[in-house]
Write a protein that holds these residues in place. Sequence first.
Motif, PDB file in Angstrom:
ATOM      1  N   ALA A 153      -4.034   4.603  -7.715  1.00 32.12           N
ATOM      2  CA  ALA A 153      -4.036   4.700  -6.136  1.00 32.12           C
ATOM      3  C   ALA A 153      -5.605   5.004  -5.816  1.00 32.12           C
ATOM      4  O   ALA A 153      -6.007   4.512  -4.779  1.00 32.12           O
ATOM      5  N   THR A 164      -3.750  -1.935   1.011  1.00 33.66           N
ATOM      6  CA  THR A 164      -3.906  -1.080  -0.196  1.00 33.66           C
ATOM      7  C   THR A 164      -4.189   0.022   0.145  1.00 33.66           C
ATOM      8  O   THR A 164      -3.678   0.893  -0.692  1.00 33.66           O
ATOM      9  N   SER A 168      -1.817   3.257  -1.454  1.00 33.67           N
ATOM     10  CA  SER A 168      -2.245   4.403  -2.094  1.00 33.67           C
ATOM     11  C   SER A 168      -2.008   5.651  -1.486  1.00 33.67           C
ATOM     12  O   SER A 168      -1.564   6.540  -2.300  1.00 33.67           O
TER      13      SER A 168
END
Length: 754
Positions: A153, A164, A168
């Motif tokens: 992450a 993204t 994470s």
Amino acid sequence: MKKAYFVLLLLLSIFIYLPLITAPSPPALPVDGNGHLFKIHKLMEDGWKPWIEDWYAGFPFFRFYPPASYLLGAFFGKILRSDILGYSFTLVLTSFIGAWSMFFLLRRLGLGLGAYVGPVIYLLFPSKLFVVYVEANFPRANAINLAPLFVLAVLLLSERHIRTVVFSSLAISAILLTHHSILIPLLVLTLALYGERLVKMGTIENAFKLTALTMLLVAFWYVPFFFERAWVDFWDIYGTHLFKAYSVPPSDLLRPEFLLGLAVFSLSILVLKRRGLRELILAAIFIYLSFGYYSPTPWLHSLLLLRIIPPYRWLDLLAYIVAVAGAKAVDVTSKKVLLVAPLTVTLVISLLFLPTIPRLPDDYLALAEWLGEQPGVDWRFIVDAPCEFSWPSYLPALTGKTVFNGWYHEGNPAREGEEKLWYFLSIGDPTLTYYLRAYAVRFVIEGDCGLVSEDFLRSLEYVPVVEFGRYRVYEANVSFVQPVRVLLIGRYWELPFDYAYLPKLPNELSGVDAIIYAGMPTEEEVKRLEEFAREGGTVIWAPEADGEAFGAEVEVGPVGNLSSSVYDVSLFAPFQYADGPWFGPLFENVTPLVRAGNLTLIGFRDYGRGRVYFLGGNLIFHSLYWNSSYELSIIEGLLSIRQISLNYSILFRSDGRFYLLVDVNETSMVRISEAYYPHWHISSGDKPLKVMRDDRTGLMLVTLESGCHRVSGEFRDPFEKLRLYSGLAWLFLSLYAFPETKKRRVRVRFTPGR
């Protein structure tokens, strides 16, 4: 091939936990296991109540322990109708997610065959299995399992896509809610191995976004955790006796599970040579930090961030370091079969250490059945010094009754009193009786590891009632509501009679007969204490320095040449300290009971219907220092305690709520055998009552006027709504992140040797 490989990882994740999956119910788990299992059981049966009655004298459930592992365990447990299966399949899932994360991490770092080997090493790493099967620390094991997800992450922050970043934040939040103490070691590991990849403007910008999202996701637990941190005792491991207990003696690294891991690591480093230098140094640092107390530099752990981490937790990430080193070694060597074979053999040997989990023994279950049949909800039981570690903390799941044993002392609001109870129990001190009765401990259960004799328990009026195999049960009459007639104010002393301790003089002094004031009162306090005495109360003033109060002058000097027409001064302990004389406060302008030369050691002055006693010579400390029962009996004899009539019945008692019917024949302060915590609200009928904390026991104090009262208590958690807000954040961010992350393939370049 990938699908087949992921099936292999899933099967391995199931295989390593087969002893737990096939364990009988209720299982006899080692060390911490049954304590963690109870939390899953409690969630399955009653949901997440902010306050539970099952442990200690009441307990703020999950206030100071991250809940994610248990919530997931309860979810699986509900589906599978078994707490131990919920426990087991939570470990299976976190292991699989961790192995999956490591595979994608290694692939995105540019590894080939090594990306397939690393996750297997990680799954089967011996010391990781040690946490599951020897220590049985359930949330810690899950956090270790998920460590690769954290690293993945963080590395994904180099991507510019907001989805993204959301992914994470979800991943990191899941780990933070699994075990908070792994965060700092994880950050150190990630920065040490991959720091240069993160020094990019895009990464830094994404880190701020991730921090904001993560705070939103974990707020429901971390906000109350930090706001109420004063109620928990693990912020300074270095400054407590736990520092040594939590440090790893170097000899422990010679245990088989560590030697097997060391063999895998050594083989990998021999192949990598300089390319494994970073992993080698980091592993050495983590091992050194784990020594803590036993290292040449224990003071390192007094530093700001290190002081809150138990030293042995630095070993948690060795599995990650070894797995990465092994994966890189497989990739760089041309003789892959020769390397993979010994790696596989070494790790398979570790599986031989998988234990068999037995059922709780029959005598233990018979004891639980008997306890469950006992009537009433206004009492507790205690298992003295159990050999079985956390087994007693699971007994509420089997009995439906409350146990004074628990399995997370750091979060117990009455911890100081609990520790004193165990101390007096361990040395067989009769002062124990005041704690057993304050905590309404009706049954004391002695097993093979019990610390006290039957004669001692009989002296406390606990009589044997039944026996089940190794376990003997002793019973006494106890009360959930107890009158308190004496207050100790100022400095705390452990005295062998019943009283409540308040550090400061309360505004309302009604409902008690006597007040012991240890220290120097303010002028305003003196006026209130004099008024208390005029109305018939007794005040004992025990100063520790020069001064003036209550019309008496205090002078500190050597104590000696005692005389009295009231007490036998020959029975006083010697007034000596080490090789010199004993110094203490002595009085002028009081009626003497015991003289010390021309001054007064013990005296009094009458006020209206009451009296103020003057206790000099640091006599409280002197009596305890010399263990003088005669001096202690004099102090207790000055108190003039009246007997009052108090009757009660419990109409209802459950987690965070009780209703009592209490009848007292005169205004009285009462102790309710429930741990004090700021969010308790108590009322008599519609009238709110001021709730105070008895700092001797950690229990609640209220004052009731003469008559019959319908007393209600309710625990109202002001942070409970945060669960809803964080829950909505989890829902919406998950829906936003996961569809996109399935389509995108994020690549992070790998530079050999970095």
